[in-house]
Design an enzyme around this catalytic site. Sequence first.
Site, PDB file in Angstrom:
ATOM      1  N   ARG A 240       0.884  -1.139  -0.051  1.00  0.00           N
ATOM      2  CA  ARG A 240       0.012   0.119  -0.011  1.00  0.00           C
ATOM      3  C   ARG A 240       1.072   1.146  -0.041  1.00  0.00           C
ATOM      4  NH1 ARG A 240      -3.583  -2.517  -1.488  1.00  0.00           N
ATOM      5  NH2 ARG A 240      -5.460  -3.064  -0.604  1.00  0.00           N
ATOM      6  N   GLU A 269      -2.967   7.908  -3.574  1.00  0.00           N
ATOM      7  CA  GLU A 269      -3.549   7.254  -4.639  1.00  0.00           C
ATOM      8  C   GLU A 269      -4.933   7.850  -5.133  1.00  0.00           C
ATOM      9  OE1 GLU A 269      -2.372   3.120  -4.474  1.00  0.00           O
ATOM     10  OE2 GLU A 269      -3.854   2.671  -6.145  1.00  0.00           O
ATOM     11  N   HIS A 287      -1.256   0.385  -9.587  1.00  0.00           N
ATOM     12  CA  HIS A 287      -1.946  -0.562  -8.762  1.00  0.00           C
ATOM     13  C   HIS A 287      -2.641  -1.630  -9.554  1.00  0.00           C
ATOM     14  CE1 HIS A 287      -3.916  -0.799  -4.520  1.00  0.00           C
ATOM     15  NE2 HIS A 287      -3.632  -1.982  -5.047  1.00  0.00           N
TER      16      HIS A 287
HETATM   17  C1  GLV Z   1      -5.084  -4.866  -3.973  1.00  0.00           C
HETATM   18  O1  GLV Z   1      -4.449  -3.926  -3.692  1.00  0.00           O
HETATM   19  C2  GLV Z   1      -5.551  -5.838  -2.885  1.00  0.00           C
HETATM   20  O2  GLV Z   1      -5.473  -5.457  -2.050  1.00  0.00           O
HETATM   21  O3  GLV Z   1      -6.139  -6.732  -3.423  1.00  0.00           O
END
Ligand code: GLV
Length: 322
Positions: A240, A269, A287
């Site tokens: 993250r 983000e 992402h």
């Molecule tokens: C993607 O970032 C997830 O958490 O599945």
Amino acid sequence: MAKPKVYVTRMICDNGIKMLKDQGYDVKINPLDRVLTRKELLKNVKGIDALLCLLTDKIDGEIMDAAGKNLKIVANFAVGFDNLDLEAAKKRGIMATNTPQGSTEAVAEHAMGLLLASARRIVEADKFTRANKYKGWKPFLFIGEDVHDKTLGIIGLGRIGFAVAARALCFGLKIVYHDVVRNPEFEAKFGGKFMETSDLLKQSDFVTLHVPLMPSTRHLIGKKELALMKKSAYLINTSRGPVIDEKALVAALKKKQIAGAAIDVYEFEPKLSPGLAKLSNIILTPHIASATIETRRKMSEIAAQNIIETLSGKTPVHSLHK
Ligand code: GLV
């Protein structure tokens, strides 16, 4: 008896949707290919029994109250769950789930892809070749560096950290790791050496982050930690964004304090911190670490299964409540 109502905040793979419909649920899906506004979300959840939401939806007590007393589950279509207020759910007796097994392998593959692309300058070399700048073989053209025999530092040894280690071993990397708990099984199987984060940062040629975002991991990598890394090291992040202090990363890359970084997630983000996109020693992906069709289908199935189990009175396997 009225059919249980399920609201899906954005279209996902239809296999999970079919599973929900096959149960006879009344399934409504946001028809717009965008994140719902807060106002839209508050309105659309009214009276539902189950919410299937995405990591881009902030689900807190206000949304749960807007849904009303029938809401039994918030099923996140993601392994990460920092967008859910788990305390608020628990207080209201609402189940909360994620899709952990769904994306393990895909995220590990993307992390390795970023590592290889960094070491071998694949993105830069692609741009150069497309721009018709390749005028013949040269001994030092896009000189990168070996991956084999280097040290990979894995911070966070959950499912994904494990899957990265399995791949890294095949590439001849030595593994060191840090986690809040030591894992003797991992050490025996992968020869991975446990280290405190500061030692790991000092010794690794590549550092890859696989921790969940929580108060203790916010800015886990900042100015101080970047200063500990080798000048020749690369930082990879598929966890993250806020795990890295992005301002500090931009400063470190500008000064060439580390060789480079490759990141899939961002502190603010989808916004990028000022200066980030101008740097040539970073690879940026939007992402997409878990974005494979097979993974999205698995995530869809797991999210649906979590809802079906909850609405049939069972505790789902992927409950986030401890
Ligand atoms: C993607 O970032 C997830 O958490 O599945």
